[in-house]
Write a protein that holds these residues in place. Structure first.
Motif, mmCIF file in Angstrom:
data_model
loop_
_atom_site.group_PDB
_atom_site.id
_atom_site.type_symbol
_atom_site.label_atom_id
_atom_site.label_comp_id
_atom_site.label_asym_id
_atom_site.label_seq_id
_atom_site.Cartn_x
_atom_site.Cartn_y
_atom_site.Cartn_z
ATOM 1 N N CYS A 34 0.834 -1.203 0.000
ATOM 2 C CA CYS A 34 0.000 0.000 0.000
ATOM 3 C C CYS A 34 0.868 1.251 0.000
ATOM 4 O O CYS A 34 0.527 2.248 -0.632
ATOM 5 N N ARG A 35 2.008 1.218 0.681
ATOM 6 C CA ARG A 35 2.911 2.380 0.716
ATOM 7 C C ARG A 35 3.518 2.665 -0.660
ATOM 8 O O ARG A 35 3.926 3.780 -0.943
ATOM 9 N N ASP A 36 3.618 1.645 -1.519
ATOM 10 C CA ASP A 36 4.117 1.870 -2.878
ATOM 11 C C ASP A 36 3.118 2.669 -3.712
ATOM 12 O O ASP A 36 3.505 3.386 -4.632
ATOM 13 N N ILE A 37 1.854 2.515 -3.409
ATOM 14 C CA ILE A 37 0.792 3.105 -4.220
ATOM 15 C C ILE A 37 0.214 4.371 -3.587
ATOM 16 O O ILE A 37 -0.116 5.317 -4.280
ATOM 17 N N PHE A 38 0.114 4.383 -2.248
ATOM 18 C CA PHE A 38 -0.540 5.481 -1.546
ATOM 19 C C PHE A 38 0.420 6.199 -0.611
ATOM 20 O O PHE A 38 1.255 5.579 0.039
ATOM 21 N N ASP A 39 0.257 7.507 -0.502
ATOM 22 C CA ASP A 39 0.995 8.308 0.461
ATOM 23 C C ASP A 39 0.384 8.042 1.832
ATOM 24 O O ASP A 39 -0.793 8.356 2.062
ATOM 25 N N PRO A 40 1.131 7.462 2.784
ATOM 26 C CA PRO A 40 0.543 7.111 4.071
ATOM 27 C C PRO A 40 0.044 8.303 4.884
ATOM 28 O O PRO A 40 -0.847 8.160 5.706
ATOM 29 N N SER A 41 0.584 9.483 4.621
ATOM 30 C CA SER A 41 0.142 10.654 5.393
ATOM 31 C C SER A 41 -1.215 11.183 4.921
ATOM 32 O O SER A 41 -1.921 11.838 5.684
ATOM 33 N N THR A 42 -1.583 10.909 3.668
ATOM 34 C CA THR A 42 -2.851 11.423 3.140
ATOM 35 C C THR A 42 -3.829 10.335 2.729
ATOM 36 O O THR A 42 -5.017 10.577 2.624
ATOM 37 N N GLY A 43 -3.322 9.130 2.466
ATOM 38 C CA GLY A 43 -4.185 8.063 1.965
ATOM 39 C C GLY A 43 -4.460 8.188 0.483
ATOM 40 O O GLY A 43 -5.154 7.370 -0.103
ATOM 41 N N LYS A 44 -3.897 9.207 -0.154
ATOM 42 C CA LYS A 44 -4.114 9.417 -1.595
ATOM 43 C C LYS A 44 -2.995 8.759 -2.387
ATOM 44 O O LYS A 44 -1.892 8.570 -1.890
#
Length: 124
Positions: free
Chosen positions: A111-121
């Protein structure tokens, strides 16, 4: 993860499901939106590969929509995807990704490869 699938995609479905199991084990729930009449044809594959993570959403589209191309049928469904997810029990998903049935992951993805963990986007 969300897929819109059915009989026309059934031959590709095992490849997607195997690649998700092998290369994206971090996924939470696996939502499958399937035309209601086609559920019996794809549900066994989905249940066998996804198990308890599967949330099946049988869909009954309006008659007029059945006469347009698949692209518009999927787009119509995505217009109310938030309503579908809101109707589910449990916490709302932090990440949300729509996959086409012909996607096959070729290497590990988190998920961290695809989404920015700070925003979820998704990463821009």
């Amino acid at each position: 993860l969300v897929i819109y699938t059915g009989l026309r995609d059934a031959s590709m479905l095992p490849f997607l499901l195997q690649s998700v199991q092998l290369f994206m084990p971090c996924y939470g729930r696996f939502r499958a939106i399937v035309p209601a009449a086609e559920v019996p044809m794809v549900q066994p594959q989905l249940v066998a590969m996804v198990g308890a993570r599967l949330i099946m959403h049988p869909e009954q589209q309006p008659e007029w929509l059945m006469r347009v191309s698949w692209v518009w049928r999927i787009a119509y469904t995505l217009l109310y995807l938030d309503v579908i997810v809101a109707s589910e029990e449990g916490p709302a998903p932090k990440y949300f990704m729509l996959l086409d049935t012909d996607v096959v992951f070729a290497y590990p993805v988190t998920c961290r490869d695809i989404f920015d963990p700070s925003t979820g986007k998704a990463w821009a």
